[in-house]
Design an enzyme around this catalytic site. Structure first.
Site, PDB file in Angstrom:
ATOM      1  NE  ARG A  12     -12.652  20.434  28.786  1.00 50.30           N
ATOM      2  CZ  ARG A  12     -12.900  19.435  29.621  1.00 50.30           C
ATOM      3  NH1 ARG A  12     -13.296  19.659  30.849  1.00 50.30           N
ATOM      4  NH2 ARG A  12     -12.724  18.191  29.235  1.00 50.30           N
ATOM      5  CG  LEU A  13     -19.515  26.193  32.198  1.00 49.62           C
ATOM      6  CD1 LEU A  13     -20.115  26.030  33.581  1.00 49.62           C
ATOM      7  CD2 LEU A  13     -20.093  27.419  31.511  1.00 49.62           C
ATOM      8  CB  SER A  26     -17.657  24.738  10.396  1.00 50.84           C
ATOM      9  OG  SER A  26     -18.641  25.161  11.296  1.00 50.84           O
ATOM     10  CG  ASN A  27     -18.497  28.876  13.961  1.00 53.23           C
ATOM     11  OD1 ASN A  27     -18.991  29.896  13.519  1.00 53.23           O
ATOM     12  ND2 ASN A  27     -19.213  27.808  14.281  1.00 53.23           N
ATOM     13  CG  HIS A  38     -25.711  29.402  22.457  1.00 61.02           C
ATOM     14  ND1 HIS A  38     -25.226  28.226  22.983  1.00 61.02           N
ATOM     15  CD2 HIS A  38     -27.066  29.335  22.548  1.00 61.02           C
ATOM     16  CE1 HIS A  38     -26.245  27.478  23.390  1.00 61.02           C
ATOM     17  NE2 HIS A  38     -27.367  28.132  23.144  1.00 61.02           N
TER      18      HIS A  38
HETATM   19  C1  GRF Z   1     -21.529  26.034  16.653  1.00 57.62           C
HETATM   20  O1  GRF Z   1     -22.833  25.769  16.270  1.00 57.62           O
HETATM   21  C2  GRF Z   1     -21.488  27.055  17.769  1.00 57.62           C
HETATM   22  O2  GRF Z   1     -22.577  27.917  17.756  1.00 57.62           O
HETATM   23  C3  GRF Z   1     -21.532  26.195  19.005  1.00 57.62           C
HETATM   24  O3  GRF Z   1     -20.786  25.051  18.679  1.00 57.62           O
HETATM   25  C4  GRF Z   1     -20.849  24.820  17.277  1.00 57.62           C
HETATM   26  C5  GRF Z   1     -19.443  24.632  16.789  1.00 57.62           C
HETATM   27  O4  GRF Z   1     -19.414  24.204  15.461  1.00 57.62           O
HETATM   28  N1  GRF Z   1     -21.016  26.920  20.151  1.00 57.62           N
HETATM   29  P1  GRF Z   1     -18.042  24.149  14.663  1.00 57.62           P
HETATM   30  O5  GRF Z   1     -17.110  23.196  15.429  1.00 57.62           O
HETATM   31  O6  GRF Z   1     -17.495  25.536  14.585  1.00 57.62           O
HETATM   32  O7  GRF Z   1     -18.401  23.583  13.308  1.00 57.62           O
END
Ligand code: GRF
Length: 189
Positions: free
Chosen positions: A91-92, A13-14, A109
């Site tokens: 992953r780191l 979604s991001n 985050h």
């Molecule tokens: C988000 O909540 C982000 O903060 C975290 O992983 C999630 C990814 O969500 N690092 P999406 O796959 O972008 O919906």
């Protein structure tokens, strides 16, 4: 035009929010590549539907992180990528990419760091009975969610009673905050 790359493992979604901010001209860059460690993830399907190049791999096909990061690095360099944006990449990041992209890797985050680092930050906030949590965008270093903070936004969860409601509101913040930060960083590249 600057080239950026998104790394993601899940729903994306991001990635979607960033992609649309680029599409509508809000962020002035190309998304040159989507890197994923989950070949069958939804984010890979989305990127392909949008016509974004994809490098999807399985860590188990490589003998070490160094090996797959070396290959990712080659993919990035061949496209002139200048900024890496992690968006739910589980992953780191290792030495190979950290050395190649110093202060050029961002992460988002779902907490107000340094609170609730690592997995299931929303669950951690809930079991802590936190009244306030939020979202952090930060630079990536060798630690887990430990890099320098760039921007944070708070979310009052004191009146929210389900995980779904909290996650919905966290995502709403993320989808505004991440494009805003990426726009600013891209302009400074
Ligand atoms: C988000 O909540 C982000 O903060 C975290 O992983 C999630 C990814 O969500 N690092 P999406 O796959 O972008 O919906």
């Amino acid at each position: 035009m600057k080239n950026i790359c998104v790394f993601a493992s899940g729903t994306g979604s991001n990635f979607d929010a960033i992609y649309h901010s680029v599409l509508n001209g809000e962020i002035n860059c190309n998304i040159s590549l989507l890197v994923s460690d989950r070949k069958n993830s939804l984010v890979v399907k989305k990127a392909k539907d949008y016509g974004v190049d994809v490098f999807a791999f399985s860590a188990k096909d490589y003998s070490s992180k160094k090996d797959f990061e070396f290959e990712i690095k080659r993919e990035l360099e061949s496209r002139g990528v200048e900024l890496i944006v992690l968006a739910g990449y589980m992953r780191l990041i290792g030495d190979t990419l950290l050395k190649a992209y110093p202060r050029k890797i961002l992460n988002i985050h779902p907490s107000l760091l340094p609170n609730y680092k690592g997995k299931d930050a929303v669950g951690q906030a809930m079991s802590d009975n936190a009244k306030i949590t939020g979202v952090t965008v930060h630079y990536v270093d060798e630690g887990m969610d430990t890099g320098e903070i760039i921007m944070q936004e708070e979310l009052d969860i004191s009146n929210m009673d389900s995980r779904d409601e909290i996650e919905f509101n966290i995502h709403k913040i993320e989808h505004q905050l991440y494009p805003k930060v990426i726009k600013k960083i891209v302009e400074e590249l």
